[in-house]
Design an enzyme around this catalytic site. Structure first.
Site, PDB file in Angstrom:
ATOM      1  N   TYR A 146       0.869  -1.183   0.000  1.00 31.89           N
ATOM      2  CA  TYR A 146       0.000   0.000   0.000  1.00 31.89           C
ATOM      3  C   TYR A 146       0.901   1.227   0.000  1.00 31.89           C
ATOM      4  O   TYR A 146       1.866   1.290   0.771  1.00 31.89           O
ATOM      5  CB  TYR A 146      -0.887  -0.012   1.250  1.00 31.89           C
ATOM      6  N   ASP A 241       9.407   2.705  -1.045  1.00 35.47           N
ATOM      7  CA  ASP A 241       8.430   3.367  -0.177  1.00 35.47           C
ATOM      8  C   ASP A 241       8.785   3.030   1.270  1.00 35.47           C
ATOM      9  O   ASP A 241       8.448   1.956   1.767  1.00 35.47           O
ATOM     10  CB  ASP A 241       7.012   2.892  -0.522  1.00 35.47           C
ATOM     11  N   LYS A 269       5.197   9.224   8.446  1.00 38.49           N
ATOM     12  CA  LYS A 269       5.125   8.698   9.802  1.00 38.49           C
ATOM     13  C   LYS A 269       6.223   9.247  10.725  1.00 38.49           C
ATOM     14  O   LYS A 269       6.155  10.396  11.164  1.00 38.49           O
ATOM     15  CB  LYS A 269       5.125   7.163   9.757  1.00 38.49           C
TER      16      LYS A 269
HETATM   17  P1  KE4 Z   1      -0.477   8.194   4.706  1.00 41.00           P
HETATM   18  O1  KE4 Z   1      -1.082   8.924   3.544  1.00 41.00           O
HETATM   19  O2  KE4 Z   1      -1.506   7.349   5.444  1.00 41.00           O
HETATM   20  O3  KE4 Z   1       0.324   9.121   5.640  1.00 41.00           O
HETATM   21  O4  KE4 Z   1       0.645   7.192   4.143  1.00 41.00           O
HETATM   22  C1  KE4 Z   1       0.272   6.246   3.172  1.00 41.00           C
HETATM   23  C2  KE4 Z   1       1.261   5.089   3.232  1.00 41.00           C
HETATM   24  C3  KE4 Z   1       2.237   4.995   2.257  1.00 41.00           C
HETATM   25  N1  KE4 Z   1       3.148   3.995   2.275  1.00 41.00           N
HETATM   26  C4  KE4 Z   1       3.143   3.068   3.259  1.00 41.00           C
HETATM   27  C5  KE4 Z   1       4.181   1.973   3.250  1.00 41.00           C
HETATM   28  C6  KE4 Z   1       2.169   3.121   4.293  1.00 41.00           C
HETATM   29  O5  KE4 Z   1       2.180   2.175   5.269  1.00 41.00           O
HETATM   30  C7  KE4 Z   1       1.206   4.153   4.274  1.00 41.00           C
HETATM   31  C8  KE4 Z   1       0.104   4.250   5.317  1.00 41.00           C
HETATM   32  N2  KE4 Z   1       0.016   3.148   6.240  1.00 41.00           N
HETATM   33  C9  KE4 Z   1      -1.293   2.902   6.803  1.00 41.00           C
HETATM   34  C10 KE4 Z   1      -1.163   1.709   7.738  1.00 41.00           C
HETATM   35  N3  KE4 Z   1      -1.080   0.490   7.058  1.00 41.00           N
HETATM   36  C11 KE4 Z   1      -1.856   4.102   7.488  1.00 41.00           C
HETATM   37  C12 KE4 Z   1      -3.021   3.816   8.416  1.00 41.00           C
HETATM   38  C13 KE4 Z   1      -4.322   4.298   7.832  1.00 41.00           C
HETATM   39  O6  KE4 Z   1      -4.515   4.157   6.593  1.00 41.00           O
HETATM   40  O7  KE4 Z   1      -5.144   4.784   8.632  1.00 41.00           O
END
Ligand code: KE4
Length: 436
Positions: A146, A241, A269
């Site tokens: 993701y 990523d 993060k």
């Molecule tokens: P954000 O847009 O949520 O800050 O980041 C997206 C993203 C991009 N790349 C990786 C490897 C990620 O894990 C994420 C976001 N992770 C999720 C948890 N699996 C965020 C939690 C959520 O969607 O509420």
């Protein structure tokens, strides 16, 4: 045993009259595990506190950012001092370079970078930059990975391996999805086939170097090196990523751990210390294609926000200063937790596969090795949901999905390990009973 979630239930009903599902991000709604989510009122160190007065050991750390624990005093102070000077300028300020300098100290592959406000923005921008720099349209991603919710990345595998992607969400046009190839993770032959099928047309590969979004999946020996070789051979960019793995698996993320030099890296993060912040960066020759220097447009009102910069600086300064103690400690405490529960599950006769790198891990409720999304999907999500609820009732808040990684921070110590193992012993005994 947790007190009934009376206040949380009332807050959930109130939230649902304003927010779809009562949440601002779907996974928080607990749909994968059932029951109402507790509403948090505050958090400190390794613990969350809910509206009914319950205390929980936090095993997801805001999905990664809280590696130094909640309300880390230097970060709190830095945010308070920055806030007193205004929450946002919309103009250049020294804090941006202060944080950029620390990021580049940790990631030698990053020669230039740009801050954004989320991991989604970082990945979306990196994809556009890769397409603009190479003049190519196709993107390779991997099933189970993701990269945020930009249209080009909400895509799942088409009819056959390496054929056009299909929308992974309503609202994503087929014309957009078709330019994303969704391949199985840990399979270099699938990547070779994609390059053979689309010669000279693939702009980049974007990959979670250690997958966290299918649960934790570790790269097979030689896999990341293979992606690096194939992208070099075919003139495509390699984007790692590291939104989740950056500063988590080592100070230099997964690329620091595995010795891979990507063309671009995305971060999020931890880089913002828990405030809205992401970043993307890499070779200067590529990054200088960005406006105002080059033809690739990218922008953001709150990019480089002074509070996020201050929180990020406080966080990275601590990680850099204490690197030699922090990462071995995180690894040791996480091993005690991950391996301890795996042993309890085995004693209880419950098949569990544990995947772990440093302080991110997942217990998959399956007897099969988990090396890609297909094998992760053999997990018994009903047993996981039962385990999750039993642990929550016992005061341990695991990520509310089988397909998410758990995280340990520096505020987790021997007391937290003992508490969690005790809760797991009871939860797994009950989970096993109800299966019989
Ligand atoms: P954000 O847009 O949520 O800050 O980041 C997206 C993203 C991009 N790349 C990786 C490897 C990620 O894990 C994420 C976001 N992770 C999720 C948890 N699996 C965020 C939690 C959520 O969607 O509420």
């Amino acid at each position: 045993m947790a007190r009934p979630l009376t206040q949380s239930r009332a807050l959930q009903l109130r939230a649902e009259s304003f927010l779809p599902g009562g949440v601002d991000s779907p996974v928080r709604a607990f749909r994968a595990v059932g029951g109402d989510p507790p509403f948090v009122t505050r958090a400190e160190g390794a613990y969350l506190y809910d509206a009914d007065g319950n205390k929980y050991l936090d095993m997801f750390g805001s999905w990664g950012p809280m590696i130094l624990g909640h309300a880390f005093p230097p970060a709190v102070e830095a945010i308070q001092q920055a806030a007193a000077k205004s929450a946002s300028f919309g103009a250049s300020h020294a804090g941006e370079a202060d944080l950029a300098e620390l990021v580049m100290q940790c990631f030698p592959s990053i020669e230039r970078l740009r801050f954004v406000s989320s991991g989604t923005e970082a990945c979306m921008s990196a994809i556009r930059l890769a397409r603009g720099y190479t003049g190519r349209n196709f993107v390779i991603k991997f099933e189970g990975c993701y990269h945020g919710h930009a249209d080009a990345l909400l895509v799942k595998a088409g009819s056959g391996v390496a054929t056009f992607g299909i929308p992974g969400s309503a609202g994503v046009p087929a014309e957009t999805a078709m330019h994303t190839l969704a391949l199985p993770y840990n399979d270099l032959d699938a990547v070779r086939a994609a390059f053979a099928l689309h010669p000279g047309a693939i702009a980049c590969i974007i990959v979670e170097p250690v997958v966290g979004n299918a649960g934790t999946i570790v790269p097979a020996a030689g896999y990341l090196e293979g992606l690096r070789t194939l992208t070099h051979e075919h003139g495509a960019l390699l984007i790692l990523d590291e939104v989740m793995t950056g500063f988590r698996l080592s100070l230099g993320g997964a690329q620091g751990l595995y010795g891979i030099r990507p063309d671009l890296t995305t971060l999020g993060k931890i880089v913002g210390g828990g405030l809205p912040c992401g970043a993307f960066g890499g070779r200067a020759e590529i990054m200088n294609y960005l406006a105002p220097l080059g033809p690739v447009y990218q922008a953001g009102t709150l990019s480089g926000n002074p509070l996020a910069m201050a929180a990020g600086v406080a966080t990275l300064q601590h990680l850099i200063e204490h690197e030699t103690s922090v990462y071995p400690q995180l690894d040791s405490v996480t091993a005690s937790i991950a391996n301890g529960v795996a042993a309890i599950a085995e004693e209880a006769g419950i098949p569990v596969t544990t995947n772990r790198v440093g302080s991110m891990f997942t217990w998959f409720f399956t007897g099969a090795p988990v090396t890609n999304f297909e094998s992760a999907a053999t997990s018994n999500t009903v047993t996981f949901a039962r385990f999750h609820r039993a642990m929550l009732d016992a005061g341990v808040w695991l990520p509310p999905s089988q397909y998410e990684a758990a995280f340990v921070g520096t505020a987790h110590g021997t007391e937290e390990v003992a508490f969690l193992l005790s809760a797991a012993r009871e939860a797994l005994a009950n989970a096993q009973d109800s299966e019989n």
